[in-house]
Design an enzyme around this catalytic site. Sequence first.
Site, PDB file in Angstrom:
ATOM      1  N   ASP A   1       3.931  10.761  15.078  1.00 21.17           N
ATOM      2  CA  ASP A   1       3.127  11.766  14.348  1.00 21.17           C
ATOM      3  C   ASP A   1       2.169  12.518  15.265  1.00 21.17           C
ATOM      4  OD1 ASP A   1       1.395   9.559  14.548  1.00 21.17           O
ATOM      5  OD2 ASP A   1       0.742   9.640  12.455  1.00 21.17           O
TER       6      ASP A   1
ATOM      7  N   ASP B   1       0.019   8.927   7.301  1.00 24.60           N
ATOM      8  CA  ASP B   1      -0.354   8.014   6.217  1.00 24.60           C
ATOM      9  C   ASP B   1      -0.856   8.784   5.000  1.00 24.60           C
ATOM     10  OD1 ASP B   1       0.205   6.270   8.227  1.00 24.60           O
ATOM     11  OD2 ASP B   1      -1.837   5.497   8.450  1.00 24.60           O
TER      12      ASP B   1
ATOM     13  N   GLU C   1       7.857   5.964  14.412  1.00 24.36           N
ATOM     14  CA  GLU C   1       6.582   5.303  14.732  1.00 24.36           C
ATOM     15  C   GLU C   1       5.982   5.901  16.001  1.00 24.36           C
ATOM     16  OE1 GLU C   1       4.830   3.705  12.310  1.00 24.36           O
ATOM     17  OE2 GLU C   1       6.603   2.449  12.123  1.00 24.36           O
TER      18      GLU C   1
ATOM     19  N   SER D   1     -17.301  -1.479  -3.484  1.00 25.15           N
ATOM     20  CA  SER D   1     -15.889  -1.844  -3.418  1.00 25.15           C
ATOM     21  C   SER D   1     -15.731  -3.339  -3.653  1.00 25.15           C
ATOM     22  CB  SER D   1     -15.313  -1.492  -2.048  1.00 25.15           C
ATOM     23  OG  SER D   1     -14.013  -2.055  -1.908  1.00 25.15           O
TER      24      SER D   1
ATOM     25  N   GLY E   1      -5.375  -4.021   6.758  1.00 25.47           N
ATOM     26  CA  GLY E   1      -5.015  -4.328   8.138  1.00 25.47           C
ATOM     27  C   GLY E   1      -3.613  -4.881   8.301  1.00 25.47           C
ATOM     28  N   ALA E   2      -2.753  -4.665   7.291  1.00 30.33           N
ATOM     29  CA  ALA E   2      -1.383  -5.197   7.340  1.00 30.33           C
ATOM     30  C   ALA E   2      -0.387  -4.132   7.763  1.00 30.33           C
ATOM     31  CB  ALA E   2      -0.992  -5.757   5.976  1.00 30.33           C
ATOM     32  N   GLY E   3      -0.875  -2.961   8.162  1.00 30.03           N
ATOM     33  CA  GLY E   3       0.037  -1.887   8.528  1.00 30.03           C
ATOM     34  C   GLY E   3       0.561  -1.127   7.320  1.00 30.03           C
ATOM     35  N   LEU E   4      -0.037  -1.346   6.159  1.00 30.16           N
ATOM     36  CA  LEU E   4       0.397  -0.627   4.952  1.00 30.16           C
ATOM     37  C   LEU E   4      -0.573   0.487   4.596  1.00 30.16           C
ATOM     38  CD1 LEU E   4       1.591  -3.633   2.759  1.00 30.16           C
ATOM     39  CD2 LEU E   4       2.922  -2.198   4.303  1.00 30.16           C
ATOM     40  N   SER E   5      -1.487   0.765   5.497  1.00 35.58           N
ATOM     41  CA  SER E   5      -2.431   1.866   5.360  1.00 35.58           C
ATOM     42  C   SER E   5      -3.334   1.774   4.141  1.00 35.58           C
ATOM     43  CB  SER E   5      -1.710   3.218   5.395  1.00 35.58           C
ATOM     44  OG  SER E   5      -2.617   4.169   5.890  1.00 35.58           O
TER      45      SER E   5
HETATM   46  P1  ADP Z   1      -4.668  -0.479   7.456  1.00 30.71           P
HETATM   47  O1  ADP Z   1      -4.841   0.952   7.137  1.00 30.71           O
HETATM   48  O2  ADP Z   1      -3.430  -0.784   8.211  1.00 30.71           O
HETATM   49  O3  ADP Z   1      -4.807  -1.370   6.259  1.00 30.71           O
HETATM   50  P2  ADP Z   1      -7.061   0.019   8.984  1.00 30.71           P
HETATM   51  O4  ADP Z   1      -7.768  -0.771  10.012  1.00 30.71           O
HETATM   52  O5  ADP Z   1      -6.597   1.377   9.318  1.00 30.71           O
HETATM   53  O6  ADP Z   1      -5.865  -0.904   8.439  1.00 30.71           O
HETATM   54  O7  ADP Z   1      -7.979   0.176   7.711  1.00 30.71           O
HETATM   55  C1  ADP Z   1      -8.605  -0.961   7.121  1.00 30.71           C
HETATM   56  C2  ADP Z   1     -10.074  -0.663   6.843  1.00 30.71           C
HETATM   57  O8  ADP Z   1     -10.166   0.307   5.761  1.00 30.71           O
HETATM   58  C3  ADP Z   1     -10.834  -1.860   6.316  1.00 30.71           C
HETATM   59  O9  ADP Z   1     -11.310  -2.663   7.375  1.00 30.71           O
HETATM   60  C4  ADP Z   1     -11.965  -1.203   5.539  1.00 30.71           C
HETATM   61  O10 ADP Z   1     -12.976  -0.756   6.415  1.00 30.71           O
HETATM   62  C5  ADP Z   1     -11.275   0.012   4.944  1.00 30.71           C
HETATM   63  N1  ADP Z   1     -10.760  -0.277   3.597  1.00 30.71           N
HETATM   64  C6  ADP Z   1      -9.465  -0.413   3.234  1.00 30.71           C
HETATM   65  N2  ADP Z   1      -9.354  -0.694   1.922  1.00 30.71           N
HETATM   66  C7  ADP Z   1     -10.612  -0.776   1.446  1.00 30.71           C
HETATM   67  C8  ADP Z   1     -11.196  -1.050   0.162  1.00 30.71           C
HETATM   68  N3  ADP Z   1     -10.455  -1.327  -0.905  1.00 30.71           N
HETATM   69  N4  ADP Z   1     -12.531  -1.007   0.059  1.00 30.71           N
HETATM   70  C9  ADP Z   1     -13.309  -0.719   1.109  1.00 30.71           C
HETATM   71  N5  ADP Z   1     -12.834  -0.463   2.336  1.00 30.71           N
HETATM   72  C10 ADP Z   1     -11.507  -0.486   2.516  1.00 30.71           C
HETATM   73 MG    MG Z   2      -4.981   2.474   8.614  1.00 30.86          MG
END
Ligand code: ADP
Ligand code: MG
Length: 393
Positions: free
Chosen positions: A45, A183, A42, A76, A133-137
């Site tokens: 990278d 990621d 962690e 989306s 936003g759960a850290g699972l990218s």
């Molecule tokens: P993580 O990658 O950990 O989930 P991030 O903050 O890096 O969190 O990315 C989340 C952001 O990516 C969301 O707030 C949105 O802007 C974008 N995103 C993720 N999935 C989608 C989706 N299915 N449709 C549209 N935007 C998405």
């Molecule tokens: Mg991310």
Amino acid sequence: MTNTSNTTSDAVTAASAAFEAEFGRAADGVWSAPGRVNLIGEHTDYNEGFVLPFAIDRRTWAALGLRQDARARVTSTFSPEHVEIELRDVSPESLDSWSAYPLGIAWALGENGVDLDSKPGFDVHIHSDVPVGAGLSSSAAIECAVAVALDDSWQLGLDRPTLAKVGQLAENKAVGAPTGIMDQSASLLGRRDSAVFLDCRTLRSDVIDLGFAAADLQIVVIDTKVSHSHATGGYAARRASCEAGAAALGVESLRDVAVDDLDRARGLMDDETFRRVRHVVTENARVLATVRALRESGPLAIGELLDESHVSMRDDFEISVPELDLAVVTAREAGAIGARMTGGGFGGAAIALTPSHLVGAVTARVTDAFAAAGFTAPEVFVVTPSDGAKREL
Ligand code: ADP
Ligand code: MG
């Protein structure tokens, strides 16, 4: 547990049906890319170090159809917003909100030598079951789904490492989040029951057999529901500390610092910077030890390394939160063989390597402990190391 193959074909159908409803015609195809869990490694990278993520059975699907003109349109299930732009106008300045992820890919392909003026526009609809936003990218999942969709549709023939760089460029410049290449590499290079061992300096990658299936082990994800943002705050500050530490040591990056150099490092910087450096240096060593253990002894041998990684992130890198610490401690008490927070930190998820028959116990104990502590109820679920990005239809 969910039946992955049914879930996948349902999602493909849902993505193409939603495309048709949004754009009034059939999509040319559906592509998908997974989220990822980082098993260990962690904040290494961007220090040109080592990471060991795997692609998970939570995916983002991109249904895409080329257009006659040069417009790009994205929708989306994540947001009611429709975004429409001329391909030639796509740039970091012209993009904002979630559409910077998919449209940033088109821009980043242009930066990688693709002549956008010669390419047809596209409509794309995004459908996902990666928690945001759960850290699972979820961010890499959307980037990589769109990257493979455009690579195929525009017949670019780019290799996966190049597409990973395109995804990273989109995230760094179009979104403005200073994240590394991990990621996208996991999402593009992952394989079933395997992890991607990535050297972030050379970008050389190796697929490493995890052997979880044979050992009857599962990865339990505990999403704390504490949200994080990579574009601001702590993530950038940690990155700056790493750069300051490398500068104080006179090296290009912390990759060049060995565990044996730490004694000397202590005298060259303030205590906080030293602890940031110590995390990165020892974490690199733990990734290498994990790969060795998986190859020589199998997955039952990596529990302690996962535990040590968490302690280092909690105490030295200071990116954990009370919810993550509680998840880790409780999962271990309930029988997990190793546990750590995963992802960039300041919230998000923890993972617990758990014998299959104890998954229920870990889930129940963690849920109870969160309730007793007065924390928001976590979401606890199993992820399975899965194949990377691919065309589905
Ligand atoms: P993580 O990658 O950990 O989930 P991030 O903050 O890096 O969190 O990315 C989340 C952001 O990516 C969301 O707030 C949105 O802007 C974008 N995103 C993720 N999935 C989608 C989706 N299915 N449709 C549209 N935007 C998405
Ligand atoms: Mg991310």
